[in-house]
Design a protein around this motif. Structure first.
Motif, PDB file in Angstrom:
ATOM      1  N   LEU A   1      42.745  18.352  64.432  1.00 41.67           N
ATOM      2  CA  LEU A   1      43.649  18.049  65.529  1.00 41.67           C
ATOM      3  C   LEU A   1      44.143  19.368  66.097  1.00 41.67           C
ATOM      4  O   LEU A   1      44.467  20.290  65.349  1.00 41.67           O
ATOM      5  N   ASP A   2      44.184  19.472  67.427  1.00 43.45           N
ATOM      6  CA  ASP A   2      44.599  20.728  68.060  1.00 43.45           C
ATOM      7  C   ASP A   2      46.095  20.753  68.355  1.00 43.45           C
ATOM      8  O   ASP A   2      46.773  21.734  68.071  1.00 43.45           O
ATOM      9  N   ILE A   3      46.596  19.670  68.943  1.00 42.14           N
ATOM     10  CA  ILE A   3      48.005  19.592  69.322  1.00 42.14           C
ATOM     11  C   ILE A   3      48.524  18.208  68.958  1.00 42.14           C
ATOM     12  O   ILE A   3      47.885  17.193  69.252  1.00 42.14           O
ATOM     13  N   GLY A   4      49.668  18.149  68.307  1.00 41.70           N
ATOM     14  CA  GLY A   4      50.281  16.876  67.953  1.00 41.70           C
ATOM     15  C   GLY A   4      51.591  16.675  68.690  1.00 41.70           C
ATOM     16  O   GLY A   4      52.105  17.583  69.351  1.00 41.70           O
ATOM     17  N   MET A   5      52.127  15.479  68.576  1.00 39.01           N
ATOM     18  CA  MET A   5      53.433  15.163  69.155  1.00 39.01           C
ATOM     19  C   MET A   5      54.213  14.360  68.133  1.00 39.01           C
ATOM     20  O   MET A   5      53.728  13.344  67.624  1.00 39.01           O
ATOM     21  N   VAL A   6      55.414  14.816  67.813  1.00 39.12           N
ATOM     22  CA  VAL A   6      56.224  14.145  66.804  1.00 39.12           C
ATOM     23  C   VAL A   6      57.657  14.028  67.291  1.00 39.12           C
ATOM     24  O   VAL A   6      58.117  14.786  68.145  1.00 39.12           O
ATOM     25  N   MET A   7      58.352  13.039  66.744  1.00 37.01           N
ATOM     26  CA  MET A   7      59.792  12.917  66.903  1.00 37.01           C
ATOM     27  C   MET A   7      60.405  13.213  65.540  1.00 37.01           C
ATOM     28  O   MET A   7      60.085  12.538  64.564  1.00 37.01           O
ATOM     29  N   VAL A   8      61.247  14.217  65.466  1.00 31.23           N
ATOM     30  CA  VAL A   8      61.732  14.692  64.169  1.00 31.23           C
ATOM     31  C   VAL A   8      63.237  14.944  64.206  1.00 31.23           C
ATOM     32  O   VAL A   8      63.848  15.057  65.274  1.00 31.23           O
ATOM     33  N   LYS A   9      63.803  15.020  63.023  1.00 25.30           N
ATOM     34  CA  LYS A   9      65.195  15.428  62.861  1.00 25.30           C
ATOM     35  C   LYS A   9      65.260  16.831  62.280  1.00 25.30           C
ATOM     36  O   LYS A   9      66.164  17.606  62.595  1.00 25.30           O
ATOM     37  N   HIS A  10      64.275  17.162  61.429  1.00 28.04           N
ATOM     38  CA  HIS A  10      64.256  18.474  60.789  1.00 28.04           C
ATOM     39  C   HIS A  10      62.894  19.120  61.009  1.00 28.04           C
ATOM     40  O   HIS A  10      61.862  18.517  60.722  1.00 28.04           O
ATOM     41  N   LYS A  11      62.890  20.340  61.520  1.00 28.93           N
ATOM     42  CA  LYS A  11      61.646  21.063  61.786  1.00 28.93           C
ATOM     43  C   LYS A  11      61.397  22.056  60.651  1.00 28.93           C
ATOM     44  O   LYS A  11      61.548  23.258  60.809  1.00 28.93           O
ATOM     45  N   ASP A  12      61.021  21.525  59.504  1.00 30.59           N
ATOM     46  CA  ASP A  12      60.922  22.363  58.307  1.00 30.59           C
ATOM     47  C   ASP A  12      59.550  22.265  57.645  1.00 30.59           C
ATOM     48  O   ASP A  12      59.416  22.509  56.449  1.00 30.59           O
ATOM     49  N   ARG A  13      58.523  21.939  58.412  1.00 31.44           N
ATOM     50  CA  ARG A  13      57.177  21.824  57.844  1.00 31.44           C
ATOM     51  C   ARG A  13      56.509  23.194  57.844  1.00 31.44           C
ATOM     52  O   ARG A  13      56.315  23.809  58.896  1.00 31.44           O
ATOM     53  N   GLN A  14      56.148  23.686  56.665  1.00 28.78           N
ATOM     54  CA  GLN A  14      55.549  25.003  56.538  1.00 28.78           C
ATOM     55  C   GLN A  14      54.191  25.055  57.230  1.00 28.78           C
ATOM     56  O   GLN A  14      53.379  24.155  57.122  1.00 28.78           O
ATOM     57  N   GLY A  15      53.965  26.127  57.988  1.00 31.13           N
ATOM     58  CA  GLY A  15      52.687  26.339  58.651  1.00 31.13           C
ATOM     59  C   GLY A  15      52.539  25.621  59.976  1.00 31.13           C
ATOM     60  O   GLY A  15      51.479  25.691  60.606  1.00 31.13           O
ATOM     61  N   ILE A  16      53.604  24.924  60.420  1.00 32.19           N
ATOM     62  CA  ILE A  16      53.556  24.174  61.675  1.00 32.19           C
ATOM     63  C   ILE A  16      54.522  24.802  62.682  1.00 32.19           C
ATOM     64  O   ILE A  16      55.669  25.094  62.356  1.00 32.19           O
ATOM     65  N   GLU A  17      54.043  24.990  63.891  1.00 30.41           N
ATOM     66  CA  GLU A  17      54.881  25.486  64.983  1.00 30.41           C
ATOM     67  C   GLU A  17      55.390  24.288  65.785  1.00 30.41           C
ATOM     68  O   GLU A  17      54.615  23.413  66.190  1.00 30.41           O
ATOM     69  N   PHE A  18      56.703  24.234  66.006  1.00 28.31           N
ATOM     70  CA  PHE A  18      57.323  23.139  66.749  1.00 28.31           C
ATOM     71  C   PHE A  18      57.753  23.646  68.127  1.00 28.31           C
ATOM     72  O   PHE A  18      58.467  24.646  68.236  1.00 28.31           O
ATOM     73  N   ILE A  19      57.338  22.940  69.179  1.00 18.58           N
ATOM     74  CA  ILE A  19      57.703  23.287  70.550  1.00 18.58           C
ATOM     75  C   ILE A  19      58.606  22.178  71.094  1.00 18.58           C
ATOM     76  O   ILE A  19      58.173  21.032  71.255  1.00 18.58           O
ATOM     77  N   HIS A  20      59.850  22.509  71.366  1.00 19.22           N
ATOM     78  CA  HIS A  20      60.836  21.518  71.815  1.00 19.22           C
ATOM     79  C   HIS A  20      60.459  20.923  73.170  1.00 19.22           C
ATOM     80  O   HIS A  20      60.095  21.641  74.098  1.00 19.22           O
ATOM     81  N   LEU A  21      60.554  19.599  73.269  1.00 20.17           N
ATOM     82  CA  LEU A  21      60.383  18.898  74.536  1.00 20.17           C
ATOM     83  C   LEU A  21      61.703  18.339  75.049  1.00 20.17           C
ATOM     84  O   LEU A  21      62.152  18.676  76.126  1.00 20.17           O
ATOM     85  N   ARG A  22      62.329  17.487  74.235  1.00 21.89           N
ATOM     86  CA  ARG A  22      63.595  16.885  74.654  1.00 21.89           C
ATOM     87  C   ARG A  22      64.294  16.244  73.460  1.00 21.89           C
ATOM     88  O   ARG A  22      63.643  15.925  72.457  1.00 21.89           O
ATOM     89  N   ASP A  23      65.608  16.072  73.583  1.00 19.96           N
ATOM     90  CA  ASP A  23      66.384  15.312  72.604  1.00 19.96           C
ATOM     91  C   ASP A  23      66.615  13.911  73.159  1.00 19.96           C
ATOM     92  O   ASP A  23      66.778  13.730  74.376  1.00 19.96           O
ATOM     93  N   GLU A  24      66.642  12.928  72.277  1.00 19.16           N
ATOM     94  CA  GLU A  24      66.784  11.549  72.721  1.00 19.16           C
ATOM     95  C   GLU A  24      67.735  10.782  71.802  1.00 19.16           C
ATOM     96  O   GLU A  24      67.676  10.919  70.577  1.00 19.16           O
ATOM     97  N   ARG A  25      68.585   9.979  72.401  1.00 24.62           N
ATOM     98  CA  ARG A  25      69.528   9.173  71.623  1.00 24.62           C
ATOM     99  C   ARG A  25      68.841   7.938  71.046  1.00 24.62           C
ATOM    100  O   ARG A  25      67.882   7.414  71.611  1.00 24.62           O
ATOM    101  N   LEU A  26      69.357   7.471  69.923  1.00 18.96           N
ATOM    102  CA  LEU A  26      68.940   6.201  69.345  1.00 18.96           C
ATOM    103  C   LEU A  26      70.056   5.192  69.575  1.00 18.96           C
ATOM    104  O   LEU A  26      71.226   5.475  69.307  1.00 18.96           O
ATOM    105  N   LEU A  27      69.688   4.012  70.082  1.00 21.25           N
ATOM    106  CA  LEU A  27      70.660   3.003  70.475  1.00 21.25           C
ATOM    107  C   LEU A  27      70.511   1.731  69.648  1.00 21.25           C
ATOM    108  O   LEU A  27      69.411   1.369  69.226  1.00 21.25           O
ATOM    109  N   LEU A  28      71.620   1.073  69.421  1.00 18.51           N
ATOM    110  CA  LEU A  28      71.639  -0.221  68.742  1.00 18.51           C
ATOM    111  C   LEU A  28      71.422  -1.319  69.773  1.00 18.51           C
ATOM    112  O   LEU A  28      72.120  -1.383  70.793  1.00 18.51           O
TER     113      LEU A  28
END
Length: 303
Positions: free
Chosen positions: A141-168
């Motif tokens: 895989l060349d490029i992935g897309m994830v929704m995360v709370k913690h960017k702590d995966r070793q060897g992975i570069e995270f590029i911020h896109l946007r923050d999003e709220r979670l609603l009930l």
């Protein structure tokens, strides 16, 4: 010792046996064993402990494997950069989209990218976060897309896109939705999750990054939710609530799709972050980097 021999060592370490490694490399077991003995003789060290059922690296072997991995990655990166120079406008990018969150972004990016790179093929996938990490590590895989709370995966570069709220989400026919009105600031009203202790929920599957955000909210409210269904798809849990069967929690971008559900801000106002990811050992080539730049810019236009 050349890179071919380094690859032999890495495959033996990965397979755990010479016979399995030879099978994977499409060479004879005796030939691979001779190559290993030749390498060990050249280096003057034993690379694998052969006293166990599965070959295990010695301390010297660990040093060599670390060096081998770095060397192979550097060689692959050199070939990628050379290929960019010669054929930077053709090829394939294996791209993961979180389909429900990512499709709106892709719709904005693709026309611009395709105009710039008409001969680049984008192969789209829809993997879980864990699957993406594994496939990036395996260079599938060349490029992935994830929704995360913690960017702590070793060897992975995270590029911020946007923050999003979670609603009930509460069905409009539910007693908790009685007299529903928007807040004075025009935003969704607040609801304390403790008020929903006796209700049934539909949620994303246990172990997902979504649940890493949501489960602590329930614990803080003092209970474990009664769950009707867990799913990998937002639209499944959303529809269950839209039909009046249960409550749910969804990202705000998905919440706007359901008109039979009343939406509330939770008191902790939880959020998660959308990111593009890639392996630091094999960064994207020029076309991939340009795709990422376009995605970062276009993410500002998503509401």
């Amino acid at each position: 010792m050349d890179t071919r021999q380094l690859k032999y060592i890495l495959e033996i370490e990965k397979a755990g046996s010479i016979s399995k490694a030879a099978e994977n490399l499409f060479i004879s077991q005796s030939g691979l064993n001779q190559q290993l003995l030749r390498i060990e003789k050249e280096l003057g060290v034993t690379l694998f402990d052969r006293t166990t059922h599965m070959l295990k690296l010695t301390k010297a072997g660990e040093v060599v494997v670390h060096y081998a991995e770095d060397t192979i990655h550097r060689e692959q990166r050199m070939h990628d950069l050379l290929d960019d120079v010669l054929h930077g406008d053709v090829g394939t990018i294996n791209l993961n989209l979180a389909m429900e969150q990512g499709i709106a972004l892709f719709a904005l990016v693709f026309p611009i990218f395709h105009k710039q790179y008409p001969n680049i093929e984008l192969c789209l996938h829809d993997y879980t976060v864990a699957e993406q990490y594994r496939l990036l590590d395996e260079q599938k895989l060349d490029i992935g897309m994830v929704m995360v709370k913690h960017k702590d995966r070793q060897g992975i570069e995270f590029i911020h896109l946007r923050d999003e709220r979670l609603l009930l989400g509460i069905p409009s026919s539910h007693a908790l939705s009685k007299d529903y009105t928007m807040a004075s600031d025009g935003d969704y009203p607040f609801m304390d999750l403790s008020e929903c202790k006796e209700e049934i929920f539909s949620l994303m599957f246990s172990g997902s990054t979504f649940r890493e955000v949501v489960d602590p909210l329930f614990r803080k409210a003092g209970y474990a939710p009664k769950i009707l269904i867990e799913s990998r798809k937002n639209n499944v849990v959303g529809l269950m609530s839209a039909y009046g069967l249960c409550l749910t929690i969804l990202p705000e971008s998905q919440a706007k799709m359901y008109h039979d559900i009343n939406w509330f801000r939770l008191t902790d106002e939880p959020t998660w972050e959308s990111c593009l990811i890639y392996s630091r050992n094999r960064p994207p080539r020029k076309a991939g980097r340009d795709f990422i730049d376009l995605a970062v810019e276009q993410a500002k236009n998503i509401r």
